[in-house]
Design a protein around this motif. Structure first.
Motif, mmCIF file in Angstrom:
data_model
loop_
_atom_site.group_PDB
_atom_site.id
_atom_site.type_symbol
_atom_site.label_atom_id
_atom_site.label_comp_id
_atom_site.label_asym_id
_atom_site.label_seq_id
_atom_site.Cartn_x
_atom_site.Cartn_y
_atom_site.Cartn_z
ATOM 1 N N ALA A 95 5.806 -12.244 -7.953
ATOM 2 C CA ALA A 95 4.430 -11.655 -7.697
ATOM 3 C C ALA A 95 3.690 -11.759 -8.959
ATOM 4 N N THR A 145 0.142 -13.753 -1.472
ATOM 5 C CA THR A 145 1.262 -13.204 -2.387
ATOM 6 C C THR A 145 1.752 -11.874 -1.947
ATOM 7 N N VAL A 146 0.595 -10.966 -1.737
ATOM 8 C CA VAL A 146 0.710 -9.509 -1.370
ATOM 9 C C VAL A 146 1.564 -9.735 0.058
ATOM 10 N N VAL A 149 5.138 -10.453 -0.566
ATOM 11 C CA VAL A 149 6.028 -9.085 -1.131
ATOM 12 C C VAL A 149 6.250 -8.175 -0.204
ATOM 13 N N LEU A 199 -0.592 -5.079 -6.258
ATOM 14 C CA LEU A 199 0.530 -4.676 -6.035
ATOM 15 C C LEU A 199 0.444 -3.321 -5.262
ATOM 16 N N VAL A 202 0.128 -3.390 -1.284
ATOM 17 C CA VAL A 202 0.917 -4.262 -0.395
ATOM 18 C C VAL A 202 1.060 -3.496 0.888
#
Length: 272
Positions: A95, A145-146, A149, A199, A202
């Motif tokens: 991340a 990316t989120v 994750v 982050l 998410v």
């Protein structure tokens, strides 16, 4: 604020993951690419990079290093079962590196600064259109990316603690900088709190952790505290302070607060 043993372990793991992303970006990526191009690294810190005699490769070396390390973390993550802390390290490593890369792309697009800005600037009349493309790709990368994750089962608390850890670590590192601290703090805020803010968004964070990933946080805390403490202090005192060649130290530091765009041989490149 009282931190449970598990949260303290999260802080230690996140600190190691963020510092690894920082070293990969600045030292391995930018510094290594500068030397490969035959240039001289005249200023290198946790937020600043300057290469005398380098080119576009030196600029793009930082994001490339984040891409490589992020892919490595993701590959290892999918390759086998890991303990809770090892999995957390790999997820956060992925991340932090991918969001750092996405942040470089977005800031290059929005502000015309950061690692992709000079490469885009060289396109001349096509620069405005390419800035839009780079920004769009950065947005897609951040959202992707989120989503990755979100599938790893980390709790919302873990992600929030990791986000704050990254921002604080970035800020603390520049307190050791030998040049002007306030401009460096701004760059650190963009780097830690800005690029990693994804982050906090998410989706579906908090899914149950699989049984094979569970371990006692108390058993691993002393080891992670030792690893993170040694790692952090080493980077803060060396990279945070800033490395510069003696003959160019003064001019490089003076330009650290003002230079934004230009070839690596003549301008400082701020990295997000």
């Amino acid at each position: 604020m009282h931190y449970s043993t598990r949260q303290m372990t999260t802080v230690a793991v996140a600190l190691v993951a963020f510092i690894a992303a920082c070293v990969a970006h600045e030292v391995v990526g930018h510094g290594g690419a500068c030397l490969v191009e035959g240039g001289d690294v005249t200023l290198l810190s946790t937020v600043y990079f300057r290469c005398q005699g380098g080119g576009v490769v030196a600029d793009l070396g930082g994001p490339l290093a984040n891409l490589v390390l992020g892919v490595a973390c993701l590959t290892l993550l999918r390759g086998q079962r890991w303990s809770r802390d090892a999995k957390r390290l790999l997820v956060l490593g992925f991340a932090f590196n991918f969001l750092w890369l996405a942040g470089c792309m977005l800031w290059s697009s929005i502000a015309g600064q950061s690692d992709f800005a000079y490469a885009v600037h060289l396109l001349g009349p096509a620069e405005p259109a390419m800035r839009v493309v780079v920004g769009f790709l950065g947005l897609v990368l951040a959202r992707s990316t989120v989503r990755v994750v979100a599938r790893q089962g980390l709790s919302r608390t873990t992600l929030r603690v990791s986000y704050v850890t990254a921002g604080v670590a970035s800020g603390v590192s520049v307190l050791f900088f030998v040049g002007p601290v306030l401009p460096a703090l701004w760059e650190a805020a963009l780097e830690g709190f800005g690029a990693m803010a994804w982050l906090l968004f998410v989706p579906n964070a908090g899914a149950a952790v699989k049984p094979d990933a569970v371990q006692s946080a108390g058993e691993s805390l002393p080891a992670w505290l030792a690893i993170s403490s040694v790692t952090a202090m080493s980077v803060f005192l060396l990279l945070g302070r800033g490395y510069q060649l003696p003959q160019t130290a003064k001019s490089s530091i003076e330009r650290a607060a003002s230079s934004r765009l230009g070839p690596p041989s003549t301008a400082l490149h701020l990295n997000r």
